[in-house]
Design a protein around this motif. Structure first.
Motif, PDB file in Angstrom:
ATOM      1  N   HIS A 199       0.994  -1.314  -0.161  1.00  0.00           N
ATOM      2  CA  HIS A 199      -0.019   0.025  -0.080  1.00  0.00           C
ATOM      3  C   HIS A 199       0.874   1.285  -0.204  1.00  0.00           C
ATOM      4  N   PRO A 200       0.659   2.320  -0.558  1.00  0.00           N
ATOM      5  CA  PRO A 200      -0.713   2.627  -1.554  1.00  0.00           C
ATOM      6  C   PRO A 200      -0.477   2.284  -3.048  1.00  0.00           C
ATOM      7  N   PHE A 201       0.557   1.491  -3.232  1.00  0.00           N
ATOM      8  CA  PHE A 201       0.508   1.006  -4.808  1.00  0.00           C
ATOM      9  C   PHE A 201      -0.561   0.087  -4.837  1.00  0.00           C
ATOM     10  N   PHE A 202      -0.800  -0.267  -6.253  1.00  0.00           N
ATOM     11  CA  PHE A 202      -1.822  -1.209  -6.687  1.00  0.00           C
ATOM     12  C   PHE A 202      -3.186  -0.933  -5.940  1.00  0.00           C
ATOM     13  N   PRO A 203      -3.765   0.424  -6.090  1.00  0.00           N
ATOM     14  CA  PRO A 203      -5.031   0.474  -5.642  1.00  0.00           C
ATOM     15  C   PRO A 203      -6.247  -0.157  -6.524  1.00  0.00           C
ATOM     16  N   PRO A 204      -7.370  -0.448  -5.859  1.00  0.00           N
ATOM     17  CA  PRO A 204      -8.457  -0.999  -6.866  1.00  0.00           C
ATOM     18  C   PRO A 204      -8.778  -0.162  -7.817  1.00  0.00           C
ATOM     19  N   LEU A 205      -8.903  -0.693  -9.029  1.00  0.00           N
ATOM     20  CA  LEU A 205      -9.397   0.133 -10.179  1.00  0.00           C
ATOM     21  C   LEU A 205     -10.761   0.395 -10.521  1.00  0.00           C
ATOM     22  N   ARG A 206     -11.664  -0.346  -9.705  1.00  0.00           N
ATOM     23  CA  ARG A 206     -12.956   0.094  -9.857  1.00  0.00           C
ATOM     24  C   ARG A 206     -13.689   0.205  -8.640  1.00  0.00           C
ATOM     25  N   GLY A 207     -12.959   0.777  -7.578  1.00  0.00           N
ATOM     26  CA  GLY A 207     -13.638   1.531  -6.647  1.00  0.00           C
ATOM     27  C   GLY A 207     -13.874   0.645  -5.342  1.00  0.00           C
ATOM     28  N   GLU A 208     -13.495  -0.758  -5.324  1.00  0.00           N
ATOM     29  CA  GLU A 208     -14.088  -1.764  -4.576  1.00  0.00           C
ATOM     30  C   GLU A 208     -13.283  -1.622  -3.097  1.00  0.00           C
ATOM     31  N   GLU A 209     -14.175  -1.591  -2.036  1.00  0.00           N
ATOM     32  CA  GLU A 209     -13.568  -1.267  -0.676  1.00  0.00           C
ATOM     33  C   GLU A 209     -12.123  -2.368  -0.487  1.00  0.00           C
ATOM     34  N   GLU A 210     -12.429  -3.248  -0.466  1.00  0.00           N
ATOM     35  CA  GLU A 210     -11.328  -4.175  -0.329  1.00  0.00           C
ATOM     36  C   GLU A 210     -10.199  -4.190  -1.370  1.00  0.00           C
ATOM     37  N   TRP A 211      -8.943  -4.179  -1.056  1.00  0.00           N
ATOM     38  CA  TRP A 211      -7.993  -4.063  -1.792  1.00  0.00           C
ATOM     39  C   TRP A 211      -7.684  -5.408  -2.415  1.00  0.00           C
ATOM     40  N   LEU A 212      -7.536  -5.755  -3.882  1.00  0.00           N
ATOM     41  CA  LEU A 212      -7.486  -6.991  -4.183  1.00  0.00           C
ATOM     42  C   LEU A 212      -5.813  -7.480  -3.648  1.00  0.00           C
ATOM     43  N   SER A 213      -4.779  -6.656  -3.747  1.00  0.00           N
ATOM     44  CA  SER A 213      -3.404  -7.089  -3.653  1.00  0.00           C
ATOM     45  C   SER A 213      -3.388  -7.365  -2.217  1.00  0.00           C
ATOM     46  N   ALA A 214      -4.001  -6.669  -1.064  1.00  0.00           N
ATOM     47  CA  ALA A 214      -4.195  -7.251   0.259  1.00  0.00           C
ATOM     48  C   ALA A 214      -4.531  -8.564   0.348  1.00  0.00           C
ATOM     49  N   ARG A 215      -5.654  -8.804  -0.260  1.00  0.00           N
ATOM     50  CA  ARG A 215      -6.529 -10.100  -0.091  1.00  0.00           C
ATOM     51  C   ARG A 215      -5.721 -11.198  -0.833  1.00  0.00           C
ATOM     52  N   LEU A 216      -5.072 -10.862  -1.729  1.00  0.00           N
ATOM     53  CA  LEU A 216      -3.991 -12.070  -2.532  1.00  0.00           C
ATOM     54  C   LEU A 216      -3.075 -12.564  -1.480  1.00  0.00           C
ATOM     55  N   ASN A 217      -2.712 -11.650  -0.862  1.00  0.00           N
ATOM     56  CA  ASN A 217      -1.402 -11.850  -0.133  1.00  0.00           C
ATOM     57  C   ASN A 217      -1.838 -12.567   1.351  1.00  0.00           C
ATOM     58  N   ARG A 218      -3.195 -12.047   1.526  1.00  0.00           N
ATOM     59  CA  ARG A 218      -3.637 -12.995   2.858  1.00  0.00           C
ATOM     60  C   ARG A 218      -4.007 -14.381   2.452  1.00  0.00           C
ATOM     61  N   ASP A 219      -4.902 -14.389   1.472  1.00  0.00           N
ATOM     62  CA  ASP A 219      -5.430 -15.688   0.978  1.00  0.00           C
ATOM     63  C   ASP A 219      -4.030 -16.668   0.714  1.00  0.00           C
ATOM     64  N   ALA A 220      -3.182 -16.301   0.050  1.00  0.00           N
ATOM     65  CA  ALA A 220      -1.682 -17.061  -0.309  1.00  0.00           C
ATOM     66  C   ALA A 220      -1.400 -17.656   1.237  1.00  0.00           C
ATOM     67  N   ILE A 221      -1.350 -16.956   2.227  1.00  0.00           N
ATOM     68  CA  ILE A 221      -0.863 -17.363   3.533  1.00  0.00           C
ATOM     69  C   ILE A 221      -2.020 -18.366   4.040  1.00  0.00           C
ATOM     70  N   LYS A 222      -3.234 -18.088   3.912  1.00  0.00           N
ATOM     71  CA  LYS A 222      -4.520 -19.206   4.352  1.00  0.00           C
ATOM     72  C   LYS A 222      -4.223 -20.301   3.676  1.00  0.00           C
ATOM     73  N   ASN A 223      -4.028 -20.207   2.218  1.00  0.00           N
ATOM     74  CA  ASN A 223      -4.023 -21.429   1.427  1.00  0.00           C
ATOM     75  C   ASN A 223      -2.764 -22.261   1.568  1.00  0.00           C
ATOM     76  N   ALA A 224      -1.539 -21.672   1.980  1.00  0.00           N
ATOM     77  CA  ALA A 224      -0.390 -22.283   2.241  1.00  0.00           C
ATOM     78  C   ALA A 224      -0.041 -22.963   3.518  1.00  0.00           C
ATOM     79  N   PHE A 225      -0.953 -22.603   4.487  1.00  0.00           N
ATOM     80  CA  PHE A 225      -0.568 -23.289   5.713  1.00  0.00           C
ATOM     81  C   PHE A 225      -1.885 -24.021   6.139  1.00  0.00           C
ATOM     82  N   GLY A 226      -2.996 -23.837   5.449  1.00  0.00           N
ATOM     83  CA  GLY A 226      -4.233 -24.867   5.597  1.00  0.00           C
ATOM     84  C   GLY A 226      -4.459 -24.687   7.116  1.00  0.00           C
TER      85      GLY A 226
END
Ligand code: 5CU
Ligand code: ZN
Length: 358
Positions: free
Chosen positions: A309-336
């Motif tokens: 942050h603040p690079f890679f802001p959402p392009l379509r005005g979404e509240e949740e930043w895709l960049s932050a979500r992808l990094n969180r999901d990667a952690i969730k998926n990697a460690f089950g």
């Protein structure tokens, strides 16, 4: 509830923004009649049709940073000046700006104690001894937890022997380097149609390869053999270092010239050993595949969540930043179901490694 700590979170402080607004050459901020304020920082970006990126308060207003943290459940961020730092300034001005900006960063952290810490900036165009003096000063600031650095060093890269006194000062004060790319690769490698691809080639490939080359040069030149306790946090999960470490080791072991020169002796530490003792990796990699490589190379106890942050802001005005979500999901998926390790990567590793909340 796990504490989420963001170790890769940038700000351009008000004085740095003012500086960018005075400039006519890259890096600069300019107001265009049709597209408003643009931040133009990457090499050659002033000539590209995309004209940099839109810039607004999320780049400098700390309340926007805090609002982003709140809406993404981030309890603490370790903020750092974004690229290209002070690389483009003459030595005297860089030295003055470093003192000013480090003061601004420390004050922002004081105003939001417990929520913000910072990586300081160094006047890298100045002499090694001026840099050493700033490191001494940084070590007296309450909220500084390391220094952010690009890949140019004093002008000829991070394998420059003149940097040894800088590395020694950082070791002495237990300040890790947050190594971050900016320059990418020479534009010729992107080919004559690069403009058609926006920023994708330079950001997705140029940045990580720049980091990989910079840290490999440090390793090959023996920085980690001389500075055995130096700690380096690599941006973007180490670029491609975790994936390529085996190949780098193999090329080294097969290099007849280096053997003849006596460079493959017992003092040369294995890259795998450096990865596990001197390298931290952020988790800014956006996929489980890349994160697994980082974990395999350095160990989950050395990986720390980040957003960029603040690079890679959402392009379509979404509240949740895709960049932050992808990094969180990667952690969730990697460690089950291994919530302990996931929570360590999300926040507890950063708290322990960077001595936050102390
Ligand atoms: O979008 C970009 O250009 C960038 C940048 O310049 N620096 C960074 O840290 N992330 C993205
Ligand atoms: Zn970044």
């Amino acid at each position: 509830m796990a504490k989420i700590v963001d170790v890769h979170s940038h700000v351009y402080t008000p004085s740095y923004i003012a500086l960018l607004r005075t400039r006519k050459e890259v890096p600069f901020i300019r107001t265009f009649a049709d597209i408003g304020d643009r931040l133009i920082i990457l090499p050659g970006e002033d000539e590209s049709p995309s004209r940099g990126r839109p810039v607004g308060p999320s780049y400098w207003d700390i309340n926007e940073k805090l609002a982003f943290m709140d809406s993404h459940s981030i309890s603490t961020s370790v903020i750092s000046l974004a690229n290209p730092w002070l690389d483009f300034l003459a030595p005297a001005e860089a030295t003055e700006q470093a003192r000013l900006i480090n003061g601004e960063l420390d004050q922002l952290c004081s105003q939001h104690a417990g929520r913000l810490y910072a990586f300081a900036v160094l006047p890298l165009s100045a002499t090694a001894s001026a840099i050493e003096a700033e490191i001494q000063h940084i070590s007296s600031l309450k909220h500084m937890r390391g220094v952010i650095m690009g890949t140019t060093g004093l002008g000829s890269g991070l394998d420059d022997p003149l940097l040894d006194i800088v590395y020694a000062a950082l070791e002495k004060h237990e300040l890790p380097i947050f190594l971050h790319p900016h320059y990418g690769l020479p534009s010729a490698v992107y080919g004559p149609r690069a403009d058609k691809y926006g920023h994708v080639l330079s950001l997705a490939l140029g940045f990580p390869l720049e980091t990989t080359i910079a840290v490999t040069r440090m390793y090959l030149s023996g920085v980690f053999d001389r500075s055995k306790t130096l700690q380096v946090l690599l941006a973007h999960s180490g670029g491609t270092l975790p994936f390529l470490a085996g190949r780098i080791e193999s090329c080294l072991e097969h290099d007849g010239y280096l053997l003849k020169e006596g460079k493959l002796n017992e003092e040369k530490r294995a890259l795998w050993d450096v990865l596990r003792k001197n390298i931290y990796l952020d988790a800014v990699i956006y996929s489980e595949v890349g994160l697994q490589a980082a974990v395999a190379a350095s160990g989950a106890e050395r990986i720390m969540f980040g957003t960029d942050h603040p690079f890679f802001p959402p392009l379509r005005g979404e509240e949740e930043w895709l960049s932050a979500r992808l990094n969180r999901d990667a952690i969730k998926n990697a460690f089950g179901s291994d919530n302990t390790t996931a929570n360590n990567v999300l926040g507890d590793n950063a708290i322990r490694i960077l001595k936050l909340h102390t």
